[in-house]
Design an enzyme around this catalytic site. Structure first.
Site, PDB file in Angstrom:
ATOM      1  N   ALA A  85      41.597  48.675  39.645  1.00 42.79           N
ATOM      2  CA  ALA A  85      42.633  49.334  38.460  1.00 42.79           C
ATOM      3  C   ALA A  85      43.515  47.571  38.065  1.00 42.79           C
ATOM      4  CB  ALA A  85      43.514  50.432  39.150  1.00 42.79           C
ATOM      5  N   GLY A  97      41.758  49.256  32.580  1.00 48.62           N
ATOM      6  CA  GLY A  97      41.226  48.299  30.852  1.00 48.62           C
ATOM      7  C   GLY A  97      40.915  47.142  30.493  1.00 48.62           C
ATOM      8  N   GLU A 105      34.183  54.116  32.986  1.00 48.35           N
ATOM      9  CA  GLU A 105      34.231  53.813  33.908  1.00 48.35           C
ATOM     10  C   GLU A 105      34.982  55.015  33.957  1.00 48.35           C
ATOM     11  OE1 GLU A 105      36.131  49.641  35.205  1.00 48.35           O
ATOM     12  OE2 GLU A 105      37.102  50.827  34.276  1.00 48.35           O
TER      13      GLU A 105
HETATM   14  O1  LIG Z   1      37.717  47.448  32.608  1.00 40.73           O
HETATM   15  C1  LIG Z   1      38.000  46.720  33.824  1.00 40.73           C
HETATM   16  C2  LIG Z   1      38.214  48.084  34.521  1.00 40.73           C
HETATM   17  O2  LIG Z   1      39.013  48.422  34.638  1.00 40.73           O
HETATM   18  C3  LIG Z   1      38.714  46.918  36.092  1.00 40.73           C
HETATM   19  O3  LIG Z   1      39.211  47.618  37.041  1.00 40.73           O
HETATM   20  C4  LIG Z   1      40.616  46.764  35.860  1.00 40.73           C
HETATM   21  O4  LIG Z   1      40.765  45.955  34.909  1.00 40.73           O
HETATM   22  C5  LIG Z   1      40.635  45.808  37.159  1.00 40.73           C
HETATM   23  O5  LIG Z   1      40.314  44.290  37.081  1.00 40.73           O
HETATM   24  P1  LIG Z   1      40.320  43.621  38.337  1.00 40.73           P
HETATM   25  O6  LIG Z   1      39.935  44.048  39.820  1.00 40.73           O
HETATM   26  O7  LIG Z   1      39.663  42.234  37.769  1.00 40.73           O
HETATM   27  O8  LIG Z   1      41.566  43.115  38.079  1.00 40.73           O
END
Ligand SMILES: O=C[C@H](O)[C@H](O)[C@H](O)COP(=O)(O)O
Length: 232
Positions: A85, A97, A105
Site C-alpha cells: 500500500a 495505485g 488490485e
Molecule cells: O499500484 C500499485 C500498488 O497499489 C502498490 O501496492 C503500492 O503502490 C505500494 O507499492 P510499494 O510496495 O512499491 O511501495
C-alpha cells in the site's frame, strides 16, 4: 534496517498466514515483490498454492520464479490476498495505485475472503492524503472527467492539483489501457465520502481508496514487524 529489509520482514510475516492449498491474490509493487520471492522459495520447497496476479508485472515475476498462476476467471473466489500500500491509516483505510495496478488490485481484494497489507512504517499515516490519490480514468472524455473530479473535490472542501501520470514513453497506461490522474488533495478527512463521490463519475474507472477491504496490516519498522487492526 534499510527500507528493503523492512519490506522483506513484512512479507515474511505475511507468508506465515499462507497455508497449503490456498488460492492467493498476489499484489503489485516493491513490497509485494518481496512477498513473491519468499513465496517462490516455499513453492520450490513443496508448498501448494495457486496465485492470481494483480498486474502483468507481478505475473511476469511469478512466472519467472515458478509461482503457479491462474486467472481470476479461473479462480473467482480467493482465500487471501497479500498486497502492499502507499498509505494505511488506523482504520485500515488504504491509498493504493502508486504502481498503477489499483483496478486489478481492488477487484482481486474484493474477491478474497481476507486481505493482508504489507508495508514499512513510512506508509502509516494519521489521515490519508499525503500520497497523491491515484484515480484511474477512461481516456474517452478525459477532460470532462477531470472537470467533474475538480468540481466534486471542491464540493467536498478538497483542493489540489490533478496531474496526469506519465511514463518514459509518454502518458502512462494501466494494464487495462486506462489513464491515471494523481490527485494531490492533501489531507482527506472523510475518505468514505470521497470514495463514494468518485464512484458516481462515469469516466472514473476506479480510485485508489481501499475501504473495508484490508483485514490486517503487517507493518515493519526497525524494531521488527507489528500487526494493525483485524476486521475478521
Ligand atoms: O499500484 C500499485 C500498488 O497499489 C502498490 O501496492 C503500492 O503502490 C505500494 O507499492 P510499494 O510496495 O512499491 O511501495
Amino acid at each position: 534496517m534499510d527500507a528493503r529489509e523492512m519490506k522483506i520482514k513484512a512479507a515474511a510475516a505475511a507468508l506465515e498466514h499462507v497455508e497449503d492449498g490456498m488460492r492467493l491474490g498476489i499484489g503489485t509493487g516493491s513490497t509485494a515483490e518481496e512477498f513473491v520471492r519468499l513465496l517462490a522459495e516455499k513453492v520450490a520447497g513443496g508448498l501448494k498454492v495457486e496465485g492470481v496476479p494483480t498486474s502483468e508485472r507481478t505475473a511476469r515475476l511469478c512466472v519467472e520464479l515458478g509461482v503457479p498462476l491462474k486467472s481470476l476467471d479461473e479462480l473467482p473466489e480467493l482465500d487471501l490476498t497479500i498486497d502492499g500500500a502507499d498509505e494505511v491509516d488506523a482504520g485500515l483505510r488504504l491509498v493504493k495505485g502508486g504502481g498503477g495496478a489499483l483496478l486489478r488490485e481492488k477487484i482481486v481484494a474484493a474477491a478474497s475472503s481476507r486481505m493482508i497489507v504489507i508495508a514499512d512504517e513510512s506508509k502509516v499515516v494519521d489521515v490519508l492524503g499525503r500520497f497523491p490519490l491515484p484515480i484511474e480514468i477512461n481516456s474517452f472524455g478525459q477532460v470532462a472527467t477531470r472537470i467533474a473530479i475538480e468540481k466534486l473535490a471542491s464540493r467536498l472542501g478538497l483542493s489540489g492539483e490533478l496531474r496526469m501520470r506519465m511514463s518514459d514513453d509518454g502518458v502512462f497506461a494501466t494494464d487495462g489501457g486506462h489513464l491515471i490522474l494523481d490527485a494531490s488533495f492533501g489531507r482527506i478527512p472523510d475518505a468514505e465520502a470521497l470514495a463514494s463521490a468518485l464512484n458516481t463519475i462515469p469516466g472514473v474507472v476506479e480510485h485508489g481508496l481501499f475501504i473495508n477491504l484490508a483485514s490486517l496490516a503487517i507493518i515493519a519498522g526497525p524494531a521488527g514487524a507489528r500487526v494493525m487492526g483485524a476486521k475478521n
